[in-house]
Design a protein around this motif. Structure first.
Motif, mmCIF file in Angstrom:
data_model
loop_
_atom_site.group_PDB
_atom_site.id
_atom_site.type_symbol
_atom_site.label_atom_id
_atom_site.label_comp_id
_atom_site.label_asym_id
_atom_site.label_seq_id
_atom_site.Cartn_x
_atom_site.Cartn_y
_atom_site.Cartn_z
ATOM 1 N N LEU A 45 -24.173 -3.438 131.272
ATOM 2 C CA LEU A 45 -22.334 -2.112 131.612
ATOM 3 C C LEU A 45 -21.494 -3.149 132.167
ATOM 4 O O LEU A 45 -20.135 -2.860 130.807
ATOM 5 C CB LEU A 45 -22.864 -1.268 132.851
ATOM 6 N N ARG A 89 -22.189 5.316 134.982
ATOM 7 C CA ARG A 89 -23.070 5.675 134.292
ATOM 8 C C ARG A 89 -23.568 7.131 132.917
ATOM 9 O O ARG A 89 -24.521 6.490 132.247
ATOM 10 C CB ARG A 89 -25.170 5.835 135.238
ATOM 11 N N ASP A 124 -28.469 -1.259 132.369
ATOM 12 C CA ASP A 124 -28.466 -2.108 133.136
ATOM 13 C C ASP A 124 -27.067 -2.519 133.501
ATOM 14 O O ASP A 124 -26.177 -2.659 132.798
ATOM 15 C CB ASP A 124 -29.157 -3.196 133.345
ATOM 16 N N ASP A 125 -26.692 -3.119 135.161
ATOM 17 C CA ASP A 125 -26.165 -3.408 135.748
ATOM 18 C C ASP A 125 -25.003 -4.859 134.640
ATOM 19 O O ASP A 125 -23.954 -4.454 133.972
ATOM 20 C CB ASP A 125 -26.259 -4.436 136.873
ATOM 21 N N PRO A 177 -24.793 5.275 129.051
ATOM 22 C CA PRO A 177 -26.536 5.745 129.910
ATOM 23 C C PRO A 177 -27.173 4.699 128.989
ATOM 24 O O PRO A 177 -26.923 4.290 128.380
ATOM 25 C CB PRO A 177 -26.957 6.934 129.473
#
Length: 268
Positions: free
Chosen positions: A104, A93, A100-101, A97
């Motif tokens: 990412l 994270r 979202d999942d 930055p």
């Protein structure tokens, strides 16, 4: 190892060094550096060349024999797996930055695909030099084996970090974690935390070792494209590595989604 040199196996390859020895630490450090997200092409080529040198220093003499090459790669992947740096979710994270999942996970697969493509391109660049100086072609099988190990290490890192993103916990402890990662890579399946744990010997057991060996053999064969003359090998190897890593990432994400849905919810 005796004063006369390393012991030899039946295929002429040196026997596996002490997995806790300094040579393994140095090899692990080189592989770990190759798994970084963003490496300049010259630096990646330098690291791959160092990896080839470290492979030679470990007593490798006859990787022209496929059985010897696969045995060396199987042992080496098992040795370097604990050295692969895997970021936990909090670290991911911080590094990425605002994602979202799903975003990412997409970024991790993209970065890993670029990294393995870069290894293929670096290997092809080294091979272009090998083609220019015929006697050094004797080192080509060592280059292919080293490139394969580097690609697997990048994909082990991807596997570990996708488990973090999907909140499917890996076994704790270095040995159990490494075994789970290697088995996940060989089977292209996520780790199921509801299944009983496996011992360290599982990675070298008959079934798991066969899966790992067969998967490595396929990758080793694909990496033969690196030996294409001049830079054609670099282009093809980079493309094939990128495609294979992306396919692995997508397959694993599907499997981890199913596993995550089946897990009991964590207490709030």
């Amino acid at each position: 190892m005796t004063a006369a040199g390393p012991d030899r196996g039946p295929d002429g390859a040196g026997t596996t060094p002490d997995p806790t020895g300094p040579d393994t630490e140095e090899l692990g450090a080189t592989v770990a550096a190759l798994t970084a997200d963003d490496i300049a092409p010259a630096r990646r080529r330098q690291l791959l060349t160092r990896l080839v040198g470290q492979a030679r220093a470990r007593g490798i003499t006859d990787l022209f024999k496929p059985r010897a090459a696969v045995r060396w790669m199987t042992d080496t992947v098992a040795e370097v797996a604990p050295h692969v740096p895997i970021r936990d979710l909090a670290t991911l994270r911080r590094h990425f930055p605002g994602l979202d999942d799903d975003a990412l996970a997409d970024r991790l697969v993209r970065n890993a695909s670029r990294a393995t493509a870069g290894v293929g391109a670096a290997g092809g660049g080294v091979a272009a030099v090998e083609w220019a100086v015929t006697p050094t072609l004797l080192s080509a099988p060592v280059l292919l084996a080293a490139e394969t190990v580097a690609v697997v290490a990048i994909e082990l890192k991807l596997i570990g970090e996708l488990h973090e993103v999907h909140r499917v916990p890996l076994p704790t402890g270095g040995a159990g974690r490494s075994v789970a990662l290697v088995q996940s890579w060989a089977t292209q399946r996520g780790v199921n935390p509801m299944m009983p744990g496996v011992g360290v010997s599982a990675v070298l057991g008959t079934a798991a070792r066969r899966e790992l060996r067969d998967s490595l053999m396929r990758r080793f064969g694909r990496n033969l494209t690196t030996l294409g003359p001049f830079l054609t090998g670099a282009a093809v190897a980079g493309y094939l590595n990128r495609r294979a890593t992306r396919a692995l990432g997508e397959q694993l994400r599907k499997d981890l989604r199913r596993t995550a849905r089946a897990l009991p919810e964590a207490p709030s």
